[in-house]
Structures are given as C-alpha cells and as structure tokens.
Design a protein around this motif. Sequence first.
Motif, short mmCIF file in Angstrom:
data_model
loop_
_atom_site.label_atom_id
_atom_site.label_comp_id
_atom_site.label_asym_id
_atom_site.label_seq_id
_atom_site.Cartn_x
_atom_site.Cartn_y
_atom_site.Cartn_z
N GLU A 1 43.23 60.51 22.50
CA GLU A 1 44.32 59.32 22.59
C GLU A 1 45.65 60.02 23.07
OE1 GLU A 1 43.91 56.87 19.10
OE2 GLU A 1 41.97 56.13 19.66
N ARG A 2 46.28 59.43 23.73
CA ARG A 2 47.67 59.56 24.17
C ARG A 2 48.33 58.28 24.24
NH1 ARG A 2 48.07 63.78 29.06
NH2 ARG A 2 49.05 65.26 27.58
N ARG A 3 49.68 58.53 24.15
CA ARG A 3 50.44 57.24 24.33
C ARG A 3 50.24 56.34 25.36
NH1 ARG A 3 56.98 56.78 24.53
NH2 ARG A 3 57.05 54.49 24.30
N PHE A 4 49.99 57.04 26.63
CA PHE A 4 49.45 56.07 27.77
C PHE A 4 48.08 57.00 28.09
CE2 PHE A 4 54.20 55.92 28.13
CZ PHE A 4 54.16 54.69 28.05
#
Length: 92
Positions: A35-38
């Motif tokens: 998972e990433r911020r976006f």
Amino acid sequence: MKNALTDLGAPELPAGYFYRVADDLYGITVQVRRERRFGSAFVTEVYATPKEGQSAENAVVLACMKLCRFVREAAEERQKTDAMAKYLGDHK
C-alpha cells in the motif's frame, strides 16, 4: 487482515501488504502489493497453475504461501531500514 484468500487458507501478509489475483496473458497470477499513499506498488508475483487433481482454490493458496515468506523477509528488512532513517543527514 482477513479476506477471501485467508479464509481459504492463505497466510496473512504483514501490515501494509495485500494480495491481488490478476488475469494475465498466460493465466492467473497472484501478486503481492504494498500500500502507498496513492495506490499501491508491485512487490512480486507467481503464476497460479493447478496441478493434476488439484483444485483452483488450492493452486491460489499455494501461490500465496510461496509469496508470503519472501514478503515477510522483505518487510523485516524494510523495518530495519526505516529504523536507520533517523540517522540520515550530516553529523558534524
């Protein structure tokens, strides 16, 4: 985190990682993504190919098991790197 794959018997991934089952030109792949911020970042993948007499579900679970060990080791290394981040910069 519990999901349809872990309900089938796939191991849970470390926090921040998740499985993605995708249709590929050559068959079905099981991916692990971070998972990433976006959005998310690709980590690794394997093809899920049922062997003779093996169910499709079992093939997917076995693919998840192959990926899980690699991802756990990568997550441990990332934690070590993150712990060293407080020392970034010049030290005079």
